[in-house]
Design an enzyme around this catalytic site. Structure first.
Site, PDB file in Angstrom:
ATOM      1  N   PRO A   1       1.064  -1.165  -0.082  1.00  0.00           N
ATOM      2  CG  PRO A   1      -1.005  -1.326   1.467  1.00  0.00           C
ATOM      3  CD  PRO A   1       0.253  -2.022   1.131  1.00  0.00           C
ATOM      4  CE1 TYR A   2       5.915   5.516   2.431  1.00  0.00           C
ATOM      5  CE2 TYR A   2       7.466   3.680   1.377  1.00  0.00           C
ATOM      6  CZ  TYR A   2       6.857   5.181   1.796  1.00  0.00           C
ATOM      7  OH  TYR A   2       7.986   5.927   1.937  1.00  0.00           O
TER       8      TYR A   2
END
Length: 215
Positions: free
Chosen positions: A129-130
């Site tokens: 996600p990052y």
């Protein structure tokens, strides 16, 4: 050049603020999230402003007003969920770009992550996600009207910097002290060879200034 540092209370951000504060070439304004951080900086004689990346573009623009450049070192942190990553690392970053354009702060330096521009490199990453947030924030910056530089450091270390790095378009993942990342962020501000481009950054054998000139 007057520089707004977004994420000024982070581990890299603090070092960038100090370097700019001590610089004969630049001045600094530090953007922090709360009054306690604001007061700590003011006590050191550092100009500061309270701002929130989850706020409006207009509010962020007020923090940037009067600055020539932005260095974005903010992050939601490793202890938050994907929702905060989306709101800070992606949406907050994009709003800061829009705000910079709005007030004419044309120089914009982004701290990204090594390999963020190559989807296959983080397809199975535990921090996917990052990496997704960084990928699309970087893309938005490239598509903006800003004079950008995207710095993609490797694994971040808290050991003392060496002042020597390897900087290139595509590097094998390695590590680098936060101190050397901070020095690189300040160095790219006026290094024309880094304008309108992104690069990976890890520890190496070349002095920072030379590494940037030979990208």
């Amino acid at each position: 050049m007057k520089v707004l540092v977004i994420g000024a209370n982070g581990q890299i951000g603090k070092q960038v603020v100090n370097l700019l504060h001590e610089s004969n070439e630049h001045t600094v304004r530090a953007m922090v999230r709360d009054e306690k951080q604001f007061n700590t900086l003011k006590e050191k004689g550092i100009e500061a402003v309270v701002g929130n990346l989850e706020g409006s573009v207009d509010d962020i623009a007020k923090a940037i007003q009067g600055c020539d450049a932005v260095i974005f070192t903010a992050g939601s942190g490793g202890h938050t969920g994907p929702d905060k990553t989306l709101l800070v690392d992606l949406d907050g970053a994009v709003k800061s770009m829009m705000a910079a354009e709005k007030v004419g702060a044309n120089r914009y330096v982004m701290v990204s992550a090594i390999g963020a521009h190559i989807r296959d490199s983080w397809a199975d990453s535990p921090i996917k996600p990052y990496m997704v947030a960084k990928h699309f924030a970087d893309k938005a910056l490239v598509d903006s009207k800003l004079n950008y530089t995207i710095v993609r450091p490797g694994g971040l270390l808290n050991e003392p910097g060496t002042g020597k790095v390897t900087a290139a378009e595509n590097l094998t993942r390695s590590s680098i002290p936060r101190e050397d990342v901070a020095k690189t962020l300040v160095a790219v501000l006026t290094e024309e060879n880094t304008y309108k481009r992104g690069f990976d950054l890890v520890s190496g054998q070349t002095p920072i200034g030379d590494a940037l000139k030979t990208l």
